[in-house]
Design an enzyme around this catalytic site. Structure first.
Site, PDB file in Angstrom:
ATOM      1  N   TRP A  18     -30.919-101.375 -14.920  1.00  0.00           N
ATOM      2  CA  TRP A  18     -31.661-100.756 -16.021  1.00  0.00           C
ATOM      3  C   TRP A  18     -31.873-101.733 -17.156  1.00  0.00           C
ATOM      4  O   TRP A  18     -32.925-101.719 -17.811  1.00  0.00           O
ATOM      5  CB  TRP A  18     -30.968 -99.469 -16.486  1.00  0.00           C
ATOM      6  CG  TRP A  18     -30.940 -98.461 -15.375  1.00  0.00           C
ATOM      7  CD1 TRP A  18     -29.847 -98.021 -14.692  1.00  0.00           C
ATOM      8  CD2 TRP A  18     -32.078 -97.823 -14.766  1.00  0.00           C
ATOM      9  NE1 TRP A  18     -30.231 -97.147 -13.713  1.00  0.00           N
ATOM     10  CE2 TRP A  18     -31.590 -96.999 -13.723  1.00  0.00           C
ATOM     11  CE3 TRP A  18     -33.450 -97.863 -14.992  1.00  0.00           C
ATOM     12  CZ2 TRP A  18     -32.434 -96.225 -12.922  1.00  0.00           C
ATOM     13  CZ3 TRP A  18     -34.285 -97.092 -14.190  1.00  0.00           C
ATOM     14  CH2 TRP A  18     -33.781 -96.286 -13.177  1.00  0.00           C
TER      15      TRP A  18
ATOM     16  N   ASP B 103     -29.695 -98.567 -24.856  1.00  0.00           N
ATOM     17  CA  ASP B 103     -30.068 -97.541 -23.875  1.00  0.00           C
ATOM     18  C   ASP B 103     -28.793 -96.755 -23.553  1.00  0.00           C
ATOM     19  O   ASP B 103     -27.865 -97.267 -22.942  1.00  0.00           O
ATOM     20  CB  ASP B 103     -30.618 -98.227 -22.614  1.00  0.00           C
ATOM     21  CG  ASP B 103     -30.866 -97.244 -21.476  1.00  0.00           C
ATOM     22  OD1 ASP B 103     -30.679 -96.033 -21.671  1.00  0.00           O
ATOM     23  OD2 ASP B 103     -31.255 -97.717 -20.385  1.00  0.00           O
TER      24      ASP B 103
ATOM     25  N   LYS C 175     -28.977 -86.625 -17.821  1.00  0.00           N
ATOM     26  CA  LYS C 175     -27.628 -86.794 -17.262  1.00  0.00           C
ATOM     27  C   LYS C 175     -26.603 -85.987 -18.079  1.00  0.00           C
ATOM     28  O   LYS C 175     -25.893 -85.162 -17.543  1.00  0.00           O
ATOM     29  CB  LYS C 175     -27.258 -88.265 -17.244  1.00  0.00           C
ATOM     30  CG  LYS C 175     -28.216 -89.065 -16.361  1.00  0.00           C
ATOM     31  CD  LYS C 175     -27.970 -90.538 -16.452  1.00  0.00           C
ATOM     32  CE  LYS C 175     -29.102 -91.356 -15.885  1.00  0.00           C
ATOM     33  NZ  LYS C 175     -29.429 -91.058 -14.488  1.00  0.00           N
TER      34      LYS C 175
END
Ligand code: PMP
Length: 363
Positions: A102, A174, A198
């Site tokens: 990511w 992030d 999530k």
């Protein structure tokens, strides 16, 4: 309803109480005879839902008045591009730490627009992201526009216990996979952002907490919809927002608050992850984790079975015991256990017990 233990990496389990609330009120919101997804985002009814979600976000995360909470389209990935377009400063460079897939995607999105202005100051690629990469601050500029990190590596299972620093560079973080799983200190944060699916809601819903001076930076994009200022100026409703996503986010934050807030989430996260790591360490020859102990993630635990052909049996036996979605990400393989906020301690215990028995019986 069938009882199962949902270890999905995301979209992930929502708290049972939230699912019940949704069942009760989603189709006939407050007795008005309309479903949540049938009402205008400009209606008083939705305005109330939006304000509740914003207020709870500020309250639960203890967001200081210097930072603004925004709801943004496009999950986390669109913000990989947005943050570079908005916070890069002419004449300055930005720094990124590459701690996994990511992070790499965030770096690549930045490079697409600023091919010569981004420095990857540390990368864990050579060690297959089994540890968080380090760097010597003395070797780098202290005037970066921002330092980008990924707080938790959903795929490889590493997590920052303390955020890194680099001179005066504000952090751009992030936090897709560990937002709201521990209290956050916003002092050095220029922006933290992510997808909600999530820990705090459903997919397609992004959040961003942006410091005022970051919002004031002149964006380097011609597109109004890609500017954080636009989201700020229009109460995150420049166009139709993800109304269902905002509604669910509000319910999840209300649930977190009722459970004792982020300190309680963090304690629970400690307990759940300890249960699993204890079994991995107890059967170290059977379960094999390459992740350095000091950076082990509390929300995504990754490992392989030393006897790799046994992995299919592990997954199918787990399935039979209603322990679901344990297969590792396709780039990492092995097993991945996701323990986000809504996953209960008893589910973690059920899995730890299963792993213990499975290792004993198959060693
Ligand atoms: N960052 C991290 C850390 C993630 O785990 C994910 C999704 N798994 C993303 C970004 C991408 O999120 P989205 O699909 O919402 O864009």
């Amino acid at each position: 309803m069938k009882i199962c233990h949902n270890f999905s990496p995301g979209p992930a389990k929502l708290p049972d109480e939230v699912i019940c609330r949704m069942k009760d009120e989603m189709f006939d919101y407050q007795g008005k005879g309309v479903a949540i997804f049938e009402i205008s985002h400009r209606s008083d009814l939705f305005q109330h839902i939006y304000e509740k979600a914003i207020t709870l976000f500020q309250e639960v995360l203890k967001v200081p008045s210097s930072h603004k909470v925004l709801f943004v389209h496009g999950g986390a990935a669109m913000q990989f591009a947005m943050l570079a377009l908005n916070f890069m400063v002419k004449g300055r460079r930005s720094a990124y730490i590459d701690s996994g897939l990511w992070s790499t995607k965030a770096i690549n999105a930045g490079l697409e627009r600023f091919p010569n202005e981004i420095d990857v100051i540390a990368s864990g690629k050579d060690i297959n992201y089994t540890n968080l990469p380090t760097y010597n601050p003395a070797e780098h500029s202290h005037d970066y526009a921002y330092l980008h990190i990924t707080s938790n590596n959903t795929i490889y299972g590493t997590q920052y216990k303390k955020f890194p620093k680099l001179g005066n560079a504000p952090l751009a973080i992030d936090m897709s996979s560990d937002i709201c799983s521990y209290p956050l200190d916003f002092t050095n944060i220029g922006i933290c952002y992510g997808g909600a699916q999530k820990n705090i809601g459903v997919a397609g819903m992004g959040f961003a907490v942006v410091r005022e001076d970051f919002l004031a930076r002149p964006p380097q994009t011609p597109h109004t919809i890609l500017r954080y200022q636009t989201y700020h100026n229009h109460q995150s409703m420049f166009n139709t927002p993800n109304t269902i996503g905002i509604y669910v986010l509000g319910l999840v934050l209300e649930w977190i608050k009722s459970k004792g807030g982020l300190k309680a989430m963090s304690l629970e996260s400690d307990k759940k992850s300890q249960l699993i790591y204890q079994v991995i360490d107890k059967h170290a020859g059977f379960y094999h984790s390459k992740v350095a102990k000091e950076v082990r993630s509390k929300v995504n635990i990754t490992f392989k079975l030393t006897n790799q052909p046994l992995e299919d049996k592990f997954l199918s036996f787990a399935n039979k015991n209603e322990l679901l979605f344990l297969k590792g990400h396709r780039v990492a393989g092995g097993i991945r256990i996701s323990l986000y906020n809504a996953l209960t301690l008893s589910s973690a215990k059920a899995l730890a017990d299963f792993m213990d028995i499975f290792a004993t019986q198959n060693s």
